[in-house]
Scaffold this motif. Structure first.
Motif, PDB file in Angstrom:
ATOM      1  N   SER A 165       0.777  -1.210   0.023  1.00  0.00           N
ATOM      2  CA  SER A 165       0.132  -0.037   0.097  1.00  0.00           C
ATOM      3  C   SER A 165       0.805   1.324  -0.214  1.00  0.00           C
ATOM      4  O   SER A 165       0.690   1.977   0.938  1.00  0.00           O
ATOM      5  CB  SER A 165      -1.056  -0.059   1.094  1.00  0.00           C
ATOM      6  OG  SER A 165      -1.902  -0.871   0.895  1.00  0.00           O
ATOM      7  N   GLY A 166       1.746   1.438  -0.989  1.00  0.00           N
ATOM      8  CA  GLY A 166       2.639   2.631  -1.087  1.00  0.00           C
ATOM      9  C   GLY A 166       4.015   2.285  -0.273  1.00  0.00           C
ATOM     10  O   GLY A 166       4.952   3.089  -0.776  1.00  0.00           O
ATOM     11  N   HIS A 167       3.999   1.598   0.875  1.00  0.00           N
ATOM     12  CA  HIS A 167       5.343   1.484   1.481  1.00  0.00           C
ATOM     13  C   HIS A 167       6.159   0.320   0.673  1.00  0.00           C
ATOM     14  O   HIS A 167       5.697  -0.799   0.634  1.00  0.00           O
ATOM     15  CB  HIS A 167       4.919   0.952   2.924  1.00  0.00           C
ATOM     16  CG  HIS A 167       6.102   0.410   3.652  1.00  0.00           C
ATOM     17  ND1 HIS A 167       6.935   1.446   3.937  1.00  0.00           N
ATOM     18  CD2 HIS A 167       6.295  -0.678   4.054  1.00  0.00           C
ATOM     19  CE1 HIS A 167       7.883   0.666   4.626  1.00  0.00           C
ATOM     20  NE2 HIS A 167       7.653  -0.633   4.794  1.00  0.00           N
ATOM     21  N   PRO A 168       7.369   0.884   0.424  1.00  0.00           N
ATOM     22  CA  PRO A 168       8.293  -0.171   0.017  1.00  0.00           C
ATOM     23  C   PRO A 168       8.816  -1.134   1.143  1.00  0.00           C
ATOM     24  O   PRO A 168       9.645  -0.553   1.907  1.00  0.00           O
ATOM     25  CB  PRO A 168       9.518   0.771  -0.541  1.00  0.00           C
ATOM     26  CG  PRO A 168       9.249   1.933   0.163  1.00  0.00           C
ATOM     27  CD  PRO A 168       7.966   2.093   0.531  1.00  0.00           C
ATOM     28  N   ALA A 169       8.490  -2.353   1.154  1.00  0.00           N
ATOM     29  CA  ALA A 169       8.910  -3.017   2.298  1.00  0.00           C
ATOM     30  C   ALA A 169      10.454  -3.409   2.122  1.00  0.00           C
ATOM     31  O   ALA A 169      11.122  -3.950   2.948  1.00  0.00           O
ATOM     32  CB  ALA A 169       8.252  -4.625   2.396  1.00  0.00           C
ATOM     33  N   GLY A 170      10.995  -3.419   0.784  1.00  0.00           N
ATOM     34  CA  GLY A 170      12.189  -3.815   0.527  1.00  0.00           C
ATOM     35  C   GLY A 170      12.527  -4.523  -0.799  1.00  0.00           C
ATOM     36  O   GLY A 170      11.474  -4.841  -1.376  1.00  0.00           O
ATOM     37  N   LEU A 171      13.653  -5.011  -0.982  1.00  0.00           N
ATOM     38  CA  LEU A 171      14.258  -5.620  -2.163  1.00  0.00           C
ATOM     39  C   LEU A 171      14.418  -7.075  -1.507  1.00  0.00           C
ATOM     40  O   LEU A 171      15.141  -7.355  -0.476  1.00  0.00           O
ATOM     41  CB  LEU A 171      15.498  -5.197  -2.834  1.00  0.00           C
ATOM     42  CG  LEU A 171      15.453  -3.940  -3.462  1.00  0.00           C
ATOM     43  CD1 LEU A 171      16.517  -3.653  -3.956  1.00  0.00           C
ATOM     44  CD2 LEU A 171      14.478  -4.276  -4.612  1.00  0.00           C
ATOM     45  N   PHE A 172      13.635  -8.111  -1.966  1.00  0.00           N
ATOM     46  CA  PHE A 172      13.853  -9.664  -1.494  1.00  0.00           C
ATOM     47  C   PHE A 172      14.452 -10.361  -2.689  1.00  0.00           C
ATOM     48  O   PHE A 172      14.217 -10.207  -3.798  1.00  0.00           O
ATOM     49  CB  PHE A 172      12.469  -9.933  -1.198  1.00  0.00           C
ATOM     50  CG  PHE A 172      12.000  -9.314   0.255  1.00  0.00           C
ATOM     51  CD1 PHE A 172      11.841 -10.103   1.460  1.00  0.00           C
ATOM     52  CD2 PHE A 172      11.281  -8.006   0.205  1.00  0.00           C
ATOM     53  CE1 PHE A 172      11.522  -9.458   2.610  1.00  0.00           C
ATOM     54  CE2 PHE A 172      10.885  -7.614   1.069  1.00  0.00           C
ATOM     55  CZ  PHE A 172      11.133  -8.102   2.486  1.00  0.00           C
TER      56      PHE A 172
END
Length: 702
Positions: A165-172
């Motif tokens: 929802s718009g928030h970048p949790a990160g690169l996985f």
């Protein structure tokens, strides 16, 4: 540009992450730009603290004292923390793909599409990160934008960006065959998916309404809906008026925003007279400057017909004569025309009714509405009792009273429409929740003996576009990442040639759809459709989409197209959306309120080759009313890209046709039967319809 700063950033600086040492100055809102209405989330003191705490998570503690007070002020003044300080001073637009500082072109293509969604020429409220629909967010705040651009610049082809929802949790870590981005917007536990809960969750920064192509980074400006609107008007003429020759016919509707703005252009291309009401002078002026509106007026009471006044010279857009007089003359002369009325559509409907009652002359043939009624109490609908400025003030200071006035206005609007319909006008709901909200307001829109998704008037899916979806036709689109108009012209020719070649051996019904789209694509260049990226849309079925994608990919490999091309579609499509009051409103087996199709589509696109995929709560009809998804896929001329496109596009259409077939749609039944003959690996469970209703009667009576 975004942010009135003479020191403009370059793309490398833009992708360097959050600027913290030093922080950029806080210039607040740019007064030269349109801005989103103030939100009214009604937070408790504890929830205000939580919203502030959540926003500060993006920054080291050394910056909290500095930022906390200004974020608190934004929350109280605007109802949301947008982090205007971090709105970048950059010319926000779709740059050629080779200019982005990236390790993989797949990441660069996502960056290009994001920046296009926020281009001030494209976006409705750029500084609030709203692309269209009043609240269709790309991100929730500017820190998220900065972090996403940074992550994309660092990404390899063995990583996936995860977006909450718009928030970048990160690169996985992931596989090269995996999507480079997985996006979800508004995925809320069903019992908490109410409009009130949304306002609170958005203010807290924990969820977001991505509309459809806003939060999936796939918006291509109002062209994206011009074509669909043109097809809707043409097919409405065929169904309601018995002809697709619409010269001298009048369509009355409302809205000139990011999506509804297409109505003016579509009406002229379809050959009719379009009269479109808009309360906000800013989008009215934008559409006129783009050449999509030919005439503008704010005078509903007097002046006489003439067609000589063209141009906008005053901020209030006061130019030509009374809409009823004006379009009476246009109707008589059978001249395709688009007239923008700067005022409330309820006044326009009531004036047309008055004209009919006084003269017995019905000045409107077709009617609809495209106000943003998915968002009726926060700027999506303006009640006729108030001026534009008064409404903006009241919705912020007294939301309950504003809601009452919206309901009263909707009842007046429906009363006028009902009387004009009884006189012979044909009206349809455009999937914007007009009839749904009118029913909630107490207006007379109920259908005698109707089902849960049926009203006095049909939705455009039920009567017009549903049959097209069941044939597998829907809004396929592509973006030339070079930014070169010559590439777009070449891909236009490729697409038209492909459709001409494959349309030789099809049924008459399918042939008509191909012909409409061949005509569209052959004439698209002359209609000045491009706003933002060099993009194109057409409606095609499964075979057409695959063949066009493969032909464009080959042209990239051959060097005829100078750079990669992103293919995508609107979420409003055959398989992408479960929406009982729009896309699936013509599903009558009881599954209209089920969302398996859209969720399956999102998952299936992800492992069949999409570059990025998205799944949203809300879009079109509104939060809690819809589940929808989309994709982007980068064609780079490689064999791998061709394989991905073929596999994914075939699934992306067949999924929805199979579901519509199972629900009992005869068009979908025939379509999926033909598709299974062409694709031996496709096996679909086919329904056996009950042929004798007496079987049911006897069983239930016994």
């Amino acid at each position: 540009h975004l942010g009135h700063n003479p020191q403009m950033l370059n793309l490398k600086d833009l992708c360097s992450g959050l600027p913290l040492d030093p922080m950029p100055p806080n210039r607040g809102r740019d007064p030269s730009m349109p801005h989103a209405p103030v939100r009214t989330p009604i937070l408790t003191p504890e929830e205000e603290r939580l919203a502030l705490r959540n926003s500060l998570r993006y920054f080291p503690p050394t910056h909290h004292n500095h930022l906390a007070s200004e974020f608190a002020q934004e929350l109280r003044q605007y109802g949301h923390i947008y982090m205007y300080r971090f709105c970048p001073p950059v010319h926000m637009r779709a740059y050629p793909i080779d200019q982005y500082p990236c390790r993989t072109p797949q990441a660069a293509s996502i960056m290009l599409m994001i920046m296009n969604n926020l281009d001030p020429a494209v976006a409705q409220f750029p500084q609030e990160l709203v692309t269209y629909g009043g609240n269709g967010q790309v991100f929730s705040n500017w820190a998220q934008f900065r972090l996403v651009m940074y992550y994309l610049s660092e990404m390899t082809e063995e990583q996936t960006l995860v977006m909450y929802s718009g928030h970048p949790a990160g690169l996985f870590p992931s596989l090269p065959s995996s999507p480079r981005a997985i996006i979800t917007n508004g995925m809320v536990i069903p019992n908490y998916s109410s409009r009130e809960q949304y306002e609170k969750m958005f203010a807290l920064g924990v969820s977001m309404y991505g509309q459809m192509t806003a939060g999936s980074y796939c918006y291509i400006g109002p062209q994206g809906i011009v074509h669909g609107t043109m097809l809707t008007v043409l097919n409405a003429g065929r169904r309601y008026l018995g002809s697709d020759d619409l010269r001298g016919r009048v369509l009355v509707t409302s809205g000139l925003g990011g999506m509804s703005g297409a109505q003016a252009k579509a009406a002229v291309i379809a050959g009719c007279v379009g009269v479109i009401a808009e309360v906000d002078a800013t989008p009215l002026r934008k559409r006129h400057e783009q050449g999509w509106l030919m005439e503008v007026t704010s005078d509903i009471e007097h002046s006489h017909a003439n067609t000589r006044h063209v141009g906008m010279t005053t901020p209030a857009c006061m130019l030509c004569e009374c809409p009823s007089d004006f379009h009476r003359e246009a109707k008589r002369s059978k001249t395709p025309l688009s007239l923008g009325y700067h005022g409330n559509v309820v006044d326009l409907w009531e004036r047309l009714l008055k004209e009919y009652e006084m003269t017995d002359e019905l000045l409107v043939d077709l009617g609809s509405d495209q106000t943003s009624l998915h968002n009726p109490f926060s700027g999506g609908y303006y009640p006729v009792q108030l001026s534009f400025q008064q409404a903006n003030q009241l919705m912020a200071t007294d939301p309950a009273h504003f809601k009452t006035m919206v309901h009263e206005s909707l009842c007046r609007q429906v009363a006028a429409i009902n009387k004009l319909s009884e006189a012979g006008m044909f009206f349809w709901d455009y999937g914007n929740a007009f009839l749904l909200e009118a029913q909630r307001a107490g207006a007379a829109v109920q259908k005698e003996g109707g089902g849960a998704t049926e009203f006095r008037y049909p939705s455009y899916v039920q009567h017009i576009m549903g049959d097209i979806f069941s044939l597998g036709f829907g809004p396929f689109r592509w973006v030339c990442t070079s930014g070169d108009s010559r590439d777009l012209a070449l891909t236009d020719d490729i697409a038209a040639t492909v459709l001409e070649e494959i349309s030789a051996n099809v049924t008459e019904r399918v042939q008509q759809q191909y012909n409409d789209n061949i005509r569209w694509i052959r004439e698209a260049g002359k209609h000045s459709m491009v706003v933002g990226s060099q993009a194109r849309i057409l409606y095609s079925d499964q075979k057409g989409r695959v063949c066009i994608a493969l032909a464009i990919n080959k042209a990239i490999a051959d060097g005829r197209v100078s750079a990669p091309v992103v293919i995508s579609r609107d979420h409003h499509d055959v398989s992408g959306t479960d929406s009982p009051f729009r896309e699936t409103s013509n599903v009558y087996d009881g599954s209209a309120f089920c969302a398996d199709m859209a969720v399956q589509n999102f998952v299936g696109d992800a492992f069949r080759g999409a570059t990025w995929v998205s799944l949203h709560n809300g879009g079109g009809v509104g939060w809690g009313e819809v589940i929808n998804g989309g994709f982007g896929l980068l064609l780079d001329g490689s064999e791998e890209a061709a394989k991905r496109a073929s596999l994914m596009l075939n699934w992306d259409v067949s999924n929805g046709v199979a579901r519509r077939c199972w629900s009992g749609n005869s068009n979908a039944y025939e379509t999926i039967q033909r598709t299974m003959k062409e694709q031996r690996q496709l096996r679909v469970t086919m329904p056996f319809p009950v042929q004798d209703e007496h079987v049911l009667d006897r069983a239930l009576q016994g």
